[in-house]
Scaffold this motif. Structure first.
Motif, PDB file in Angstrom:
ATOM      1  N   THR A  40       0.810  -1.217   0.000  1.00  0.00           N
ATOM      2  CA  THR A  40       0.000   0.000   0.000  1.00  0.00           C
ATOM      3  C   THR A  40       0.842   1.264   0.000  1.00  0.00           C
ATOM      4  O   THR A  40       0.306   2.360  -0.226  1.00  0.00           O
ATOM      5  N   THR A  41       2.146   1.153   0.208  1.00  0.00           N
ATOM      6  CA  THR A  41       3.017   2.332   0.102  1.00  0.00           C
ATOM      7  C   THR A  41       2.944   2.958  -1.286  1.00  0.00           C
ATOM      8  O   THR A  41       3.233   4.143  -1.466  1.00  0.00           O
ATOM      9  N   GLY A 174       6.097   6.644  11.628  1.00  0.00           N
ATOM     10  CA  GLY A 174       5.067   6.783  10.608  1.00  0.00           C
ATOM     11  C   GLY A 174       3.811   7.423  11.170  1.00  0.00           C
ATOM     12  O   GLY A 174       3.560   7.380  12.382  1.00  0.00           O
ATOM     13  N   SER A 175       3.018   8.030  10.292  1.00  0.00           N
ATOM     14  CA  SER A 175       1.785   8.687  10.717  1.00  0.00           C
ATOM     15  C   SER A 175       0.773   8.660   9.588  1.00  0.00           C
ATOM     16  O   SER A 175       1.130   8.589   8.399  1.00  0.00           O
ATOM     17  N   GLY A 180      -1.005   8.705   4.558  1.00  0.00           N
ATOM     18  CA  GLY A 180      -2.383   8.456   4.144  1.00  0.00           C
ATOM     19  C   GLY A 180      -3.010   7.465   5.102  1.00  0.00           C
ATOM     20  O   GLY A 180      -2.375   6.489   5.500  1.00  0.00           O
ATOM     21  N   ARG A 181      -4.263   7.708   5.484  1.00  0.00           N
ATOM     22  CA  ARG A 181      -4.873   6.931   6.558  1.00  0.00           C
ATOM     23  C   ARG A 181      -4.903   5.431   6.262  1.00  0.00           C
ATOM     24  O   ARG A 181      -4.501   4.621   7.086  1.00  0.00           O
ATOM     25  N   GLU A 185      -2.863   2.493   8.254  1.00  0.00           N
ATOM     26  CA  GLU A 185      -3.548   1.410   8.967  1.00  0.00           C
ATOM     27  C   GLU A 185      -3.050   0.043   8.503  1.00  0.00           C
ATOM     28  O   GLU A 185      -2.869  -0.875   9.321  1.00  0.00           O
ATOM     29  N   ASP A 186      -2.825  -0.100   7.201  1.00  0.00           N
ATOM     30  CA  ASP A 186      -2.314  -1.374   6.686  1.00  0.00           C
ATOM     31  C   ASP A 186      -0.910  -1.642   7.219  1.00  0.00           C
ATOM     32  O   ASP A 186      -0.583  -2.765   7.625  1.00  0.00           O
ATOM     33  N   TYR A 187      -0.088  -0.620   7.218  1.00  0.00           N
ATOM     34  CA  TYR A 187       1.272  -0.713   7.736  1.00  0.00           C
ATOM     35  C   TYR A 187       1.267  -1.056   9.225  1.00  0.00           C
ATOM     36  O   TYR A 187       2.043  -1.904   9.694  1.00  0.00           O
TER      37      TYR A 187
END
Length: 285
Positions: A40-41, A174-175, A180-181, A185-187
Protein backbone atom coordinates in the motif's frame (compact mmCIF):
# COMPACT_ATOMS: atom_id res chain seq x y z
CA UNK A 1 -10.34 5.75 -1.78
CA UNK A 2 -6.95 4.02 -1.90
CA UNK A 3 -6.28 2.16 -5.18
CA UNK A 4 -9.65 3.12 -6.64
CA UNK A 5 -10.40 0.81 -9.59
CA UNK A 6 -7.77 -1.78 -8.61
CA UNK A 7 -8.50 -5.39 -7.70
CA UNK A 8 -7.21 -7.04 -4.52
CA UNK A 9 -6.71 -10.80 -4.34
CA UNK A 10 -4.79 -13.58 -2.67
CA UNK A 11 -2.69 -15.57 -5.14
CA UNK A 12 -1.50 -19.03 -4.12
CA UNK A 13 1.74 -20.12 -5.78
CA UNK A 14 3.86 -23.23 -5.34
CA UNK A 15 6.25 -21.54 -2.88
CA UNK A 16 4.23 -18.68 -1.40
CA UNK A 17 0.84 -17.07 -0.99
CA UNK A 18 0.82 -13.39 -1.93
CA UNK A 19 -1.59 -10.53 -1.36
CA UNK A 20 -1.67 -8.68 -4.66
CA UNK A 21 -3.24 -5.42 -5.86
CA UNK A 22 -3.48 -4.85 -9.60
CA UNK A 23 -5.17 -2.50 -12.04
CA UNK A 24 -4.82 -0.37 -15.13
CA UNK A 25 -4.14 -1.40 -18.72
CA UNK A 26 -1.12 -1.52 -20.97
CA UNK A 27 2.42 -2.88 -20.63
CA UNK A 28 2.87 -4.51 -17.20
CA UNK A 29 4.98 -3.05 -14.41
CA UNK A 30 5.58 -4.77 -11.07
CA UNK A 31 6.13 -2.55 -8.00
CA UNK A 32 8.05 -3.96 -5.01
CA UNK A 33 7.97 -2.12 -1.68
CA UNK A 34 10.64 -1.85 0.99
CA UNK A 35 10.95 -2.36 4.75
CA UNK A 36 8.78 -2.11 6.80
CA UNK A 37 6.06 -1.16 4.34
CA UNK A 38 3.46 -3.22 2.48
CA UNK A 39 2.27 -2.84 -1.12
CA UNK A 40 0.00 0.00 0.00
CA UNK A 41 3.02 2.33 0.10
CA UNK A 42 2.43 2.65 -3.68
CA UNK A 43 -1.13 3.99 -3.31
CA UNK A 44 -0.17 7.45 -4.60
CA UNK A 45 2.05 6.19 -7.44
CA UNK A 46 0.17 3.18 -8.80
CA UNK A 47 -2.93 5.08 -10.03
CA UNK A 48 -0.72 7.47 -12.03
CA UNK A 49 1.17 4.60 -13.64
CA UNK A 50 -2.10 2.77 -14.30
CA UNK A 51 -3.13 5.44 -16.82
CA UNK A 52 -0.60 3.88 -19.18
CA UNK A 53 0.32 0.49 -17.68
CA UNK A 54 -1.04 -2.57 -15.98
CA UNK A 55 0.30 -2.15 -12.45
CA UNK A 56 0.87 -5.08 -10.07
CA UNK A 57 1.69 -4.44 -6.40
CA UNK A 58 2.25 -7.48 -4.14
CA UNK A 59 3.20 -7.71 -0.52
CA UNK A 60 6.64 -9.29 -0.73
CA UNK A 61 7.04 -12.72 0.92
CA UNK A 62 7.56 -12.13 4.63
CA UNK A 63 5.81 -8.75 4.55
CA UNK A 64 2.25 -7.51 5.01
CA UNK A 65 -0.33 -10.23 4.45
CA UNK A 66 1.78 -12.46 2.20
CA UNK A 67 3.10 -15.73 3.59
CA UNK A 68 6.27 -15.74 5.68
CA UNK A 69 8.98 -18.11 4.39
CA UNK A 70 9.87 -21.01 6.66
CA UNK A 71 13.06 -20.57 8.67
CA UNK A 72 16.06 -22.17 6.98
CA UNK A 73 19.84 -22.17 7.01
CA UNK A 74 21.13 -18.71 6.08
CA UNK A 75 17.49 -17.60 5.82
CA UNK A 76 17.45 -19.11 2.33
CA UNK A 77 13.67 -18.84 2.00
CA UNK A 78 14.00 -15.08 2.47
CA UNK A 79 16.85 -14.74 -0.01
CA UNK A 80 16.34 -12.31 -2.84
CA UNK A 81 16.83 -15.23 -5.24
CA UNK A 82 13.90 -17.06 -3.67
CA UNK A 83 11.74 -13.93 -3.66
CA UNK A 84 12.69 -13.14 -7.25
CA UNK A 85 11.53 -16.57 -8.35
CA UNK A 86 8.24 -16.11 -6.50
CA UNK A 87 7.64 -12.70 -8.08
CA UNK A 88 8.34 -14.03 -11.57
CA UNK A 89 5.95 -16.93 -10.90
CA UNK A 90 3.30 -14.41 -9.79
CA UNK A 91 3.63 -12.42 -12.99
CA UNK A 92 3.48 -15.54 -15.12
CA UNK A 93 0.35 -16.64 -13.23
CA UNK A 94 -1.22 -13.28 -14.05
CA UNK A 95 -0.38 -13.79 -17.72
CA UNK A 96 2.74 -11.65 -18.09
CA UNK A 97 5.82 -13.39 -19.48
CA UNK A 98 7.84 -10.17 -19.83
CA UNK A 99 7.43 -7.04 -17.73
CA UNK A 100 9.11 -4.05 -16.08
CA UNK A 101 9.94 -4.14 -12.37
CA UNK A 102 10.55 -1.26 -9.97
CA UNK A 103 11.76 -1.87 -6.44
CA UNK A 104 12.38 0.41 -3.48
CA UNK A 105 14.72 -0.25 -0.54
CA UNK A 106 14.59 -4.02 0.22
CA UNK A 107 12.32 -4.40 -2.79
CA UNK A 108 15.12 -2.98 -4.92
CA UNK A 109 17.30 -5.93 -3.89
CA UNK A 110 14.64 -8.39 -5.06
CA UNK A 111 14.11 -6.44 -8.29
CA UNK A 112 17.85 -6.54 -8.99
CA UNK A 113 17.94 -10.28 -8.39
CA UNK A 114 14.98 -10.74 -10.77
CA UNK A 115 16.88 -8.97 -13.54
CA UNK A 116 20.02 -11.02 -12.86
CA UNK A 117 18.34 -14.43 -12.53
CA UNK A 118 15.44 -14.03 -15.00
CA UNK A 119 16.66 -11.78 -17.83
CA UNK A 120 14.13 -13.18 -20.32
CA UNK A 121 11.28 -11.98 -18.08
CA UNK A 122 12.47 -8.45 -17.24
CA UNK A 123 12.11 -5.72 -19.88
CA UNK A 124 13.12 -2.76 -17.67
CA UNK A 125 14.59 -2.43 -14.17
CA UNK A 126 14.01 0.56 -11.86
CA UNK A 127 16.13 0.66 -8.69
CA UNK A 128 14.97 3.18 -6.07
CA UNK A 129 17.25 3.92 -3.09
CA UNK A 130 19.27 0.77 -3.61
CA UNK A 131 22.55 -0.73 -4.73
CA UNK A 132 23.52 -4.43 -4.73
CA UNK A 133 23.90 -5.70 -1.17
CA UNK A 134 27.48 -6.78 -1.86
CA UNK A 135 28.38 -3.18 -2.69
CA UNK A 136 26.86 -1.97 0.58
CA UNK A 137 28.82 -4.46 2.62
CA UNK A 138 32.14 -3.99 0.85
CA UNK A 139 31.85 -0.22 1.40
CA UNK A 140 30.89 -0.54 5.05
CA UNK A 141 32.77 1.97 7.19
CA UNK A 142 32.15 3.77 10.47
CA UNK A 143 29.54 6.06 8.88
CA UNK A 144 27.60 3.12 7.45
CA UNK A 145 27.84 1.23 10.76
CA UNK A 146 26.66 4.29 12.67
CA UNK A 147 23.75 5.23 10.43
CA UNK A 148 22.73 1.78 9.14
CA UNK A 149 23.46 -0.11 12.35
CA UNK A 150 20.03 -1.70 12.10
CA UNK A 151 21.31 -3.97 9.28
CA UNK A 152 23.57 -5.72 11.75
CA UNK A 153 21.14 -5.64 14.66
CA UNK A 154 18.34 -7.09 12.53
CA UNK A 155 20.65 -9.93 11.50
CA UNK A 156 21.05 -11.14 15.09
CA UNK A 157 18.87 -14.05 16.24
CA UNK A 158 15.83 -13.34 18.42
CA UNK A 159 16.91 -10.05 20.02
CA UNK A 160 15.54 -7.65 17.37
CA UNK A 161 12.12 -9.35 17.43
CA UNK A 162 12.00 -9.00 21.20
CA UNK A 163 12.92 -5.32 21.03
CA UNK A 164 10.57 -4.34 18.19
CA UNK A 165 7.53 -6.24 19.42
CA UNK A 166 7.49 -4.34 22.72
CA UNK A 167 6.27 -1.22 20.86
CA UNK A 168 6.34 -1.53 17.03
CA UNK A 169 4.88 1.93 16.44
CA UNK A 170 7.56 3.61 18.56
CA UNK A 171 10.25 1.57 16.77
CA UNK A 172 9.14 2.18 13.17
CA UNK A 173 7.31 5.52 13.39
CA UNK A 174 5.07 6.78 10.61
CA UNK A 175 1.78 8.69 10.72
CA UNK A 176 -1.55 8.78 8.95
CA UNK A 177 -0.91 12.41 8.00
CA UNK A 178 2.29 11.58 6.11
CA UNK A 179 1.36 8.16 4.75
CA UNK A 180 -2.38 8.46 4.14
CA UNK A 181 -4.87 6.93 6.56
CA UNK A 182 -5.52 3.60 4.79
CA UNK A 183 -1.83 3.05 4.01
CA UNK A 184 -0.93 3.82 7.63
CA UNK A 185 -3.55 1.41 8.97
CA UNK A 186 -2.31 -1.37 6.69
CA UNK A 187 1.27 -0.71 7.74
CA UNK A 188 0.30 -0.69 11.43
CA UNK A 189 -1.40 -4.07 11.09
CA UNK A 190 1.77 -5.50 9.54
CA UNK A 191 4.27 -4.19 12.08
CA UNK A 192 1.96 -5.25 14.94
CA UNK A 193 2.21 -8.92 13.91
CA UNK A 194 5.18 -10.72 15.53
CA UNK A 195 5.05 -13.26 12.70
CA UNK A 196 5.44 -10.52 10.09
CA UNK A 197 8.17 -8.76 12.07
CA UNK A 198 10.11 -12.03 12.04
CA UNK A 199 9.60 -12.38 8.28
CA UNK A 200 10.83 -8.84 7.65
CA UNK A 201 13.94 -9.40 9.76
CA UNK A 202 14.74 -12.64 7.95
CA UNK A 203 15.09 -10.50 4.82
CA UNK A 204 18.03 -8.75 6.52
CA UNK A 205 19.54 -11.99 7.78
CA UNK A 206 19.54 -13.32 4.24
CA UNK A 207 21.13 -10.07 3.09
CA UNK A 208 24.24 -10.56 5.18
CA UNK A 209 24.70 -14.21 4.20
CA UNK A 210 23.24 -15.91 1.15
CA UNK A 211 22.37 -12.72 -0.78
CA UNK A 212 25.91 -11.45 -0.42
CA UNK A 213 27.25 -14.75 -1.76
CA UNK A 214 24.90 -14.71 -4.75
CA UNK A 215 26.09 -11.22 -5.70
CA UNK A 216 29.73 -12.23 -5.33
CA UNK A 217 29.25 -15.33 -7.48
CA UNK A 218 27.57 -13.31 -10.22
CA UNK A 219 30.29 -10.69 -10.20
CA UNK A 220 32.97 -13.38 -10.47
CA UNK A 221 31.14 -14.78 -13.51
CA UNK A 222 30.92 -11.33 -15.10
CA UNK A 223 27.11 -11.27 -15.13
CA UNK A 224 25.32 -7.95 -15.57
CA UNK A 225 21.79 -6.64 -15.88
CA UNK A 226 21.14 -6.67 -19.61
CA UNK A 227 17.87 -4.71 -19.76
CA UNK A 228 17.57 -0.90 -19.58
CA UNK A 229 18.12 0.17 -15.96
CA UNK A 230 17.02 3.35 -14.18
CA UNK A 231 18.53 4.16 -10.78
CA UNK A 232 16.78 6.76 -8.62
CA UNK A 233 17.78 7.91 -5.17
CA UNK A 234 16.24 10.26 -2.61
CA UNK A 235 18.32 13.41 -2.23
CA UNK A 236 17.16 13.91 1.36
CA UNK A 237 18.11 10.34 2.28
CA UNK A 238 21.69 9.14 2.77
CA UNK A 239 22.62 7.01 -0.27
CA UNK A 240 24.42 9.78 -2.14
CA UNK A 241 25.94 11.15 1.05
CA UNK A 242 27.38 7.77 1.98
CA UNK A 243 28.62 6.75 -1.47
CA UNK A 244 28.96 9.86 -3.60
CA UNK A 245 28.46 8.85 -7.24
CA UNK A 246 25.66 6.26 -7.05
CA UNK A 247 25.75 5.56 -10.79
CA UNK A 248 29.47 4.73 -10.61
CA UNK A 249 28.61 1.87 -8.25
CA UNK A 250 25.98 0.59 -10.68
CA UNK A 251 28.02 0.76 -13.89
CA UNK A 252 29.78 -2.61 -13.43
CA UNK A 253 26.39 -4.23 -12.79
CA UNK A 254 24.14 -2.77 -15.51
CA UNK A 255 24.88 -2.57 -19.22
CA UNK A 256 22.31 0.12 -20.12
CA UNK A 257 22.22 2.58 -17.22
CA UNK A 258 20.73 5.96 -16.43
CA UNK A 259 19.65 7.67 -13.24
CA UNK A 260 19.36 10.72 -11.02
CA UNK A 261 18.35 11.94 -7.60
CA UNK A 262 14.80 12.90 -6.60
CA UNK A 263 14.00 15.66 -4.12
CA UNK A 264 12.49 13.49 -1.39
CA UNK A 265 13.12 11.68 1.84
CA UNK A 266 13.51 7.91 1.98
CA UNK A 267 9.86 6.88 1.49
CA UNK A 268 9.70 8.51 -1.93
CA UNK A 269 6.49 6.77 -3.08
CA UNK A 270 4.66 8.48 -0.22
CA UNK A 271 6.60 11.76 -0.12
CA UNK A 272 7.11 12.58 -3.82
CA UNK A 273 4.72 10.33 -5.77
CA UNK A 274 4.31 12.66 -8.75
CA UNK A 275 8.07 12.99 -9.26
CA UNK A 276 8.59 9.25 -8.89
CA UNK A 277 5.72 8.32 -11.21
CA UNK A 278 6.92 10.75 -13.88
CA UNK A 279 10.47 9.36 -13.71
CA UNK A 280 9.18 5.80 -14.13
CA UNK A 281 6.77 6.71 -16.94
CA UNK A 282 9.42 8.65 -18.86
CA UNK A 283 11.81 5.72 -18.55
CA UNK A 284 9.28 3.10 -19.64
CA UNK A 285 8.17 5.26 -22.58
Amino acid sequence: MMFDGFSLEIVKLADATLRVRHGGAGPPVLLLHGHPRTHTTWHRVAPILARHHTVICPDLPGFGQSSVPADAWESAGSSKRAKAGICVALMHRLGFDRFAVAGHDRGALTAFRMAMDHPASISHLVEIDGIPVLEHLERCDSRFATEWWHWFFFAQPDKPERAINVDPQAWYGGSAEAMGRENFEDYQAAISSPHVVHGMLEDYRAGLTIDRRHDAEDRARGLRVECPTLVLWSLRDDLERLYGDVLAIWRPWARHLQGRGIDSGHHVAEEAPDLLAKAILDFLA
